[in-house]
Structures are given as C-alpha cells and as structure tokens.
Design an enzyme around this catalytic site. Structure first.
Site, PDB file in Angstrom:
ATOM      1  N   ASP A 183      -3.418   4.354  -1.986  1.00  0.00           N
ATOM      2  CA  ASP A 183      -4.331   4.841  -0.941  1.00  0.00           C
ATOM      3  C   ASP A 183      -4.367   6.364  -0.967  1.00  0.00           C
ATOM      4  O   ASP A 183      -3.746   7.025  -0.133  1.00  0.00           O
ATOM      5  CB  ASP A 183      -3.856   4.307   0.416  1.00  0.00           C
ATOM      6  CG  ASP A 183      -4.851   4.588   1.530  1.00  0.00           C
ATOM      7  OD1 ASP A 183      -6.011   4.941   1.227  1.00  0.00           O
ATOM      8  OD2 ASP A 183      -4.463   4.448   2.704  1.00  0.00           O
ATOM      9  N   LEU A 184      -5.094   6.917  -1.937  1.00  0.00           N
ATOM     10  CA  LEU A 184      -5.171   8.382  -2.048  1.00  0.00           C
ATOM     11  C   LEU A 184      -6.541   8.931  -1.648  1.00  0.00           C
ATOM     12  O   LEU A 184      -6.764  10.128  -1.699  1.00  0.00           O
ATOM     13  CB  LEU A 184      -4.812   8.829  -3.475  1.00  0.00           C
ATOM     14  CG  LEU A 184      -3.319   8.759  -3.819  1.00  0.00           C
ATOM     15  CD1 LEU A 184      -3.078   9.195  -5.257  1.00  0.00           C
ATOM     16  CD2 LEU A 184      -2.482   9.609  -2.864  1.00  0.00           C
ATOM     17  N   LYS A 185      -7.472   8.051  -1.305  1.00  0.00           N
ATOM     18  CA  LYS A 185      -8.799   8.461  -0.794  1.00  0.00           C
ATOM     19  C   LYS A 185      -9.361   9.641  -1.594  1.00  0.00           C
ATOM     20  O   LYS A 185      -9.567  10.738  -1.067  1.00  0.00           O
ATOM     21  CB  LYS A 185      -8.721   8.817   0.685  1.00  0.00           C
ATOM     22  CG  LYS A 185      -8.269   7.639   1.552  1.00  0.00           C
ATOM     23  CD  LYS A 185      -8.377   7.940   3.024  1.00  0.00           C
ATOM     24  CE  LYS A 185      -8.001   6.771   3.899  1.00  0.00           C
ATOM     25  NZ  LYS A 185      -6.577   6.383   3.859  1.00  0.00           N
ATOM     26  N   LEU A 186      -9.617   9.393  -2.874  1.00  0.00           N
ATOM     27  CA  LEU A 186     -10.085  10.478  -3.749  1.00  0.00           C
ATOM     28  C   LEU A 186     -11.468  10.984  -3.334  1.00  0.00           C
ATOM     29  O   LEU A 186     -12.332  10.203  -2.929  1.00  0.00           O
ATOM     30  CB  LEU A 186     -10.161   9.997  -5.202  1.00  0.00           C
ATOM     31  CG  LEU A 186      -8.893   9.458  -5.850  1.00  0.00           C
ATOM     32  CD1 LEU A 186      -9.132   9.236  -7.347  1.00  0.00           C
ATOM     33  CD2 LEU A 186      -7.709  10.390  -5.641  1.00  0.00           C
ATOM     34  N   HIS A 187     -11.639  12.288  -3.451  1.00  0.00           N
ATOM     35  CA  HIS A 187     -12.970  12.883  -3.255  1.00  0.00           C
ATOM     36  C   HIS A 187     -12.962  14.269  -3.893  1.00  0.00           C
ATOM     37  O   HIS A 187     -12.233  15.152  -3.456  1.00  0.00           O
ATOM     38  CB  HIS A 187     -13.297  12.976  -1.765  1.00  0.00           C
ATOM     39  CG  HIS A 187     -14.674  13.479  -1.491  1.00  0.00           C
ATOM     40  ND1 HIS A 187     -15.771  13.086  -2.230  1.00  0.00           N
ATOM     41  CD2 HIS A 187     -15.140  14.346  -0.559  1.00  0.00           C
ATOM     42  CE1 HIS A 187     -16.862  13.693  -1.758  1.00  0.00           C
ATOM     43  NE2 HIS A 187     -16.502  14.467  -0.753  1.00  0.00           N
ATOM     44  N   ASP A 188     -13.768  14.433  -4.950  1.00  0.00           N
ATOM     45  CA  ASP A 188     -13.862  15.722  -5.638  1.00  0.00           C
ATOM     46  C   ASP A 188     -15.132  15.658  -6.486  1.00  0.00           C
ATOM     47  O   ASP A 188     -15.930  14.721  -6.325  1.00  0.00           O
ATOM     48  CB  ASP A 188     -12.593  15.925  -6.513  1.00  0.00           C
ATOM     49  CG  ASP A 188     -12.302  17.403  -6.763  1.00  0.00           C
ATOM     50  OD1 ASP A 188     -13.257  18.151  -7.087  1.00  0.00           O
ATOM     51  OD2 ASP A 188     -11.135  17.810  -6.647  1.00  0.00           O
ATOM     52  N   ILE A 189     -15.325  16.606  -7.389  1.00  0.00           N
ATOM     53  CA  ILE A 189     -16.497  16.495  -8.261  1.00  0.00           C
ATOM     54  C   ILE A 189     -16.303  15.254  -9.138  1.00  0.00           C
ATOM     55  O   ILE A 189     -15.169  14.864  -9.446  1.00  0.00           O
ATOM     56  CB  ILE A 189     -16.727  17.764  -9.111  1.00  0.00           C
ATOM     57  CG1 ILE A 189     -15.531  18.040 -10.026  1.00  0.00           C
ATOM     58  CG2 ILE A 189     -17.021  18.966  -8.216  1.00  0.00           C
ATOM     59  CD1 ILE A 189     -15.805  19.122 -11.065  1.00  0.00           C
ATOM     60  N   PRO A 190     -17.417  14.602  -9.524  1.00  0.00           N
ATOM     61  CA  PRO A 190     -17.301  13.309 -10.215  1.00  0.00           C
ATOM     62  C   PRO A 190     -16.404  13.355 -11.452  1.00  0.00           C
ATOM     63  O   PRO A 190     -15.637  12.426 -11.696  1.00  0.00           O
ATOM     64  CB  PRO A 190     -18.752  12.980 -10.599  1.00  0.00           C
ATOM     65  CG  PRO A 190     -19.577  13.727  -9.610  1.00  0.00           C
ATOM     66  CD  PRO A 190     -18.822  14.963  -9.240  1.00  0.00           C
ATOM     67  N   THR A 239     -11.950   6.070  10.162  1.00  0.00           N
ATOM     68  CA  THR A 239     -12.015   5.487  11.509  1.00  0.00           C
ATOM     69  C   THR A 239     -11.560   6.468  12.587  1.00  0.00           C
ATOM     70  O   THR A 239     -11.771   6.220  13.768  1.00  0.00           O
ATOM     71  CB  THR A 239     -11.191   4.186  11.618  1.00  0.00           C
ATOM     72  OG1 THR A 239      -9.910   4.437  11.054  1.00  0.00           O
ATOM     73  CG2 THR A 239     -11.854   3.051  10.875  1.00  0.00           C
ATOM     74  N   ARG A 245       3.679  -0.393  10.505  1.00  0.00           N
ATOM     75  CA  ARG A 245       4.744  -0.299  11.504  1.00  0.00           C
ATOM     76  C   ARG A 245       5.228  -1.622  12.094  1.00  0.00           C
ATOM     77  O   ARG A 245       6.438  -1.774  12.294  1.00  0.00           O
ATOM     78  CB  ARG A 245       4.345   0.684  12.608  1.00  0.00           C
ATOM     79  CG  ARG A 245       4.462   2.124  12.121  1.00  0.00           C
ATOM     80  CD  ARG A 245       3.706   3.078  13.013  1.00  0.00           C
ATOM     81  NE  ARG A 245       2.273   2.823  12.959  1.00  0.00           N
ATOM     82  CZ  ARG A 245       1.385   3.486  13.688  1.00  0.00           C
ATOM     83  NH1 ARG A 245       1.776   4.418  14.530  1.00  0.00           N
ATOM     84  NH2 ARG A 245       0.103   3.212  13.566  1.00  0.00           N
ATOM     85  N   GLN A 248      -2.668   2.970  17.226  1.00  0.00           N
ATOM     86  CA  GLN A 248      -3.922   2.342  16.823  1.00  0.00           C
ATOM     87  C   GLN A 248      -4.705   2.001  18.087  1.00  0.00           C
ATOM     88  O   GLN A 248      -4.135   1.480  19.048  1.00  0.00           O
ATOM     89  CB  GLN A 248      -3.660   1.058  16.016  1.00  0.00           C
ATOM     90  CG  GLN A 248      -3.005   1.299  14.667  1.00  0.00           C
ATOM     91  CD  GLN A 248      -3.990   1.736  13.586  1.00  0.00           C
ATOM     92  OE1 GLN A 248      -5.125   2.119  13.884  1.00  0.00           O
ATOM     93  NE2 GLN A 248      -3.548   1.713  12.353  1.00  0.00           N
ATOM     94  N   LYS A 294       0.864  -1.196   0.000  1.00  0.00           N
ATOM     95  CA  LYS A 294       0.000   0.000   0.000  1.00  0.00           C
ATOM     96  C   LYS A 294       0.887   1.228   0.000  1.00  0.00           C
ATOM     97  O   LYS A 294       1.811   1.344   0.804  1.00  0.00           O
ATOM     98  CB  LYS A 294      -0.895   0.017   1.237  1.00  0.00           C
ATOM     99  CG  LYS A 294      -1.783   1.261   1.300  1.00  0.00           C
ATOM    100  CD  LYS A 294      -2.799   1.163   2.406  1.00  0.00           C
ATOM    101  CE  LYS A 294      -2.335   1.704   3.735  1.00  0.00           C
ATOM    102  NZ  LYS A 294      -2.261   3.172   3.803  1.00  0.00           N
TER     103      LYS A 294
HETATM  104  O1  C5P Z   1       1.450   1.184  11.082  1.00  0.00           O
HETATM  105  P1  C5P Z   1       0.087   0.612  10.980  1.00  0.00           P
HETATM  106  O2  C5P Z   1       0.076  -0.883  10.768  1.00  0.00           O
HETATM  107  O3  C5P Z   1      -0.833   1.063  12.085  1.00  0.00           O
HETATM  108  O4  C5P Z   1      -0.466   1.260   9.626  1.00  0.00           O
HETATM  109  C1  C5P Z   1      -1.730   1.002   9.130  1.00  0.00           C
HETATM  110  C2  C5P Z   1      -1.883   1.632   7.786  1.00  0.00           C
HETATM  111  O5  C5P Z   1      -3.262   1.621   7.445  1.00  0.00           O
HETATM  112  C3  C5P Z   1      -1.458   3.088   7.704  1.00  0.00           C
HETATM  113  O6  C5P Z   1      -1.016   3.326   6.358  1.00  0.00           O
HETATM  114  C4  C5P Z   1      -2.729   3.850   7.998  1.00  0.00           C
HETATM  115  O7  C5P Z   1      -2.753   5.124   7.416  1.00  0.00           O
HETATM  116  C5  C5P Z   1      -3.759   2.953   7.318  1.00  0.00           C
HETATM  117  N1  C5P Z   1      -5.106   3.082   7.836  1.00  0.00           N
HETATM  118  C6  C5P Z   1      -5.428   2.886   9.171  1.00  0.00           C
HETATM  119  N2  C5P Z   1      -6.705   2.995   9.591  1.00  0.00           N
HETATM  120  C7  C5P Z   1      -7.651   3.267   8.718  1.00  0.00           C
HETATM  121  C8  C5P Z   1      -7.364   3.452   7.373  1.00  0.00           C
HETATM  122  C9  C5P Z   1      -6.053   3.349   6.961  1.00  0.00           C
HETATM  123  O8  C5P Z   1      -4.566   2.607   9.981  1.00  0.00           O
HETATM  124  N3  C5P Z   1      -8.883   3.327   9.123  1.00  0.00           N
END
Ligand code: C5P
Length: 234
Positions: free
Chosen positions: A65-72, A120, A211, A190, A38
């Site tokens: 993982d760029l989480k796009l959000h803009d006009i369609p 989250t 990590r 987390q 990712k």
């Molecule tokens: O280091 P770690 O295992 O916590 O990283 C989790 C990855 O998943 C990171 O890239 C984090 O940005 C991503 N992520 C997350 N929780 C989310 C969505 C994405 O931890 N709800």
C-alpha cells in the site's frame, strides 16, 4: 464479487506496525489463520521491502500500500520494481496517466493494481480546495470508471461505497474495503465503519483490518472470528 475466493483469502490484515521485528512476530502469532497482509508506508519506509519478501517466501499474499503517484515514467519503473517482489496488490492514485504508467510497469507480472479514487480523508471542502469542478461523489465515480476502462484490477474504498460501486462497475472489479470493525470491537478513529458481514454483503471482495486484530488480546482468535463472519455472509 470474486466468487472463488475463500473466506480466509478475503481477510487482509494491515501490518500497521513500526518495524519488521514486530510485524514478523505478529505474522508468527497469526500463523495459518491469515493468508494475506497489507504493508504500508510506515513499515516499508522504516524497514524496507524485506518484510514483503519474507512473507511472499512464506507463501503469504501481500498488498503493498504505497499509493504511487508521480510522472508516468517514474510510476512505471517503480511499479516494475514492486512487481519483482511477488506482491499481489499495489495501490496507485486514480489519475489516468499514473494508472497507465503503473499498468505498463506491472505488465507481464502477477501484480494487480488497486486504484485509490479519492482518499477517504477528503471531504467536499478538500475537493473544492484542490480545484476540482466535480463534487466528491462524482469525482469518485469518474475515477472508478476511468480505472475500470484502463484495466486496473480493483479499487480501495469505504465499505459504505461498495454496494453502489458494485452496481455501477459489475462483478469483475475487485473491491477492497478498510474501516471494518467486528461487531464486538472498538471503532477508534475510523468514522464510517462496517462489520465484516455487512461489508461482504455490500459486495466487498477483500476486507482490510488492522487495529481490531493487532491490538486484540488474542489476535489469532480475532482473525478467526472475522473469517467466520465473512464465511457466514457469503
Ligand atoms: O486499524 P484499521 O483497521 O482502522 O486500519 C485500516 C487500514 O486501512 C490502515 O492501514 C489504513 O491506513 C487503511 N486505510 C483506511 N482507509 C482508507 C484507506 C486505507 O483505513 N480509506
């Protein structure tokens, strides 16, 4: 759950590193143990899309993982550009017009979309402040069902939501869960973590781990032990 996936292809290593050199050095250390990466905003905004191209050329699967959000229209054209890279997954926010734009942009390519229902990091108060009349759980469920109805391939969510989502959405929806910590590991920032085995048993298809692998003394051994734990849970 996607039954055909191998344990190795279920692990997605989050390359949360500052630059392309560190990312490619980690990929070299992980070698054949890891098949799926990712890549997110930090690395792409810092080093561009070359890392994605390099990994795809090396036969790896890539989750952008760029989480796009803009006009369609903009989302459609941005998605079409990302589709040209040969990536496997792209995240978009789970708003209906955004998902529709992305689906049009990805049409005819092998790029599959993952929707983020509600970040989250949001809690009930954040949802209320944003002006939604639904509570957090109902908003997540509504957006998950909208994503499925539109034909979005999967969802990103906490492993703690995976079992309920799997029951609600059936076997075909791809569920991708971050917040995974091997039983031996450090939790870090987390809050709601789950072990690899428990996440797989809850119905997750892919686990995103950053990590615990990136900071391990032996990242390859850590990746292999997570893959073993996935295999044992299947
Ligand atoms: O280091 P770690 O295992 O916590 O990283 C989790 C990855 O998943 C990171 O890239 C984090 O940005 C991503 N992520 C997350 N929780 C989310 C969505 C994405 O931890 N709800």
């Amino acid at each position: 759950m996607q039954p055909a996936l191998s344990p190795r292809d279920r692990l997605i290593v989050g390359l949360d590193l500052a630059d392309a050199d560190s990312a490619l050095a980690m990929v070299a250390r992980l070698g054949d143990s890891v098949s799926f990466y990712k890549i997110g905003m930090e690395l792409i905004y810092g080093s561009g899309f070359d890392v994605v191209r390099r990994l795809v050329d090396d036969g790896k699967q890539v989750f952008v993982d760029l989480k796009l959000h803009d006009i369609p229209h903009t989302v459609e054209r941005a998605t079409a550009q990302i589709a040209k890279l040969g990536a496997t997954f792209l995240t978009v926010h789970g708003f209906v017009p955004t998902m529709q734009g992305a689906l049009t942009g990805a049409a005819g390519s092998s790029l599959r979309l993952l929707a983020v229902t509600v970040l989250t990091s949001f809690d009930e108060e954040d949802v209320r402040l944003a002006g939604y009349r639904l509570g957090l759980a109902d908003l997540v469920a509504l957006r998950a069902e909208q994503a499925q109805r539109l034909g979005v391939s999967g969802l990103v969510m906490s492993a703690h939501e995976a079992a309920a989502m799997r029951a609600r959405l059936g076997p075909a929806m791809v569920l991708v869960t971050p917040g995974i910590r091997p039983s031996s590991g450090v939790i870090g920032d987390q809050k709601r973590v789950m072990t690899p085995g428990a996440a797989i048993k809850a119905g997750a298809d892919h686990l995103v781990v950053a990590r615990p692998i990136l900071t391990a003394a032996d990242p390859r051994a850590m990746a292999n032990s997570i893959i073993d734990e996935i295999a044992a849970a299947l």
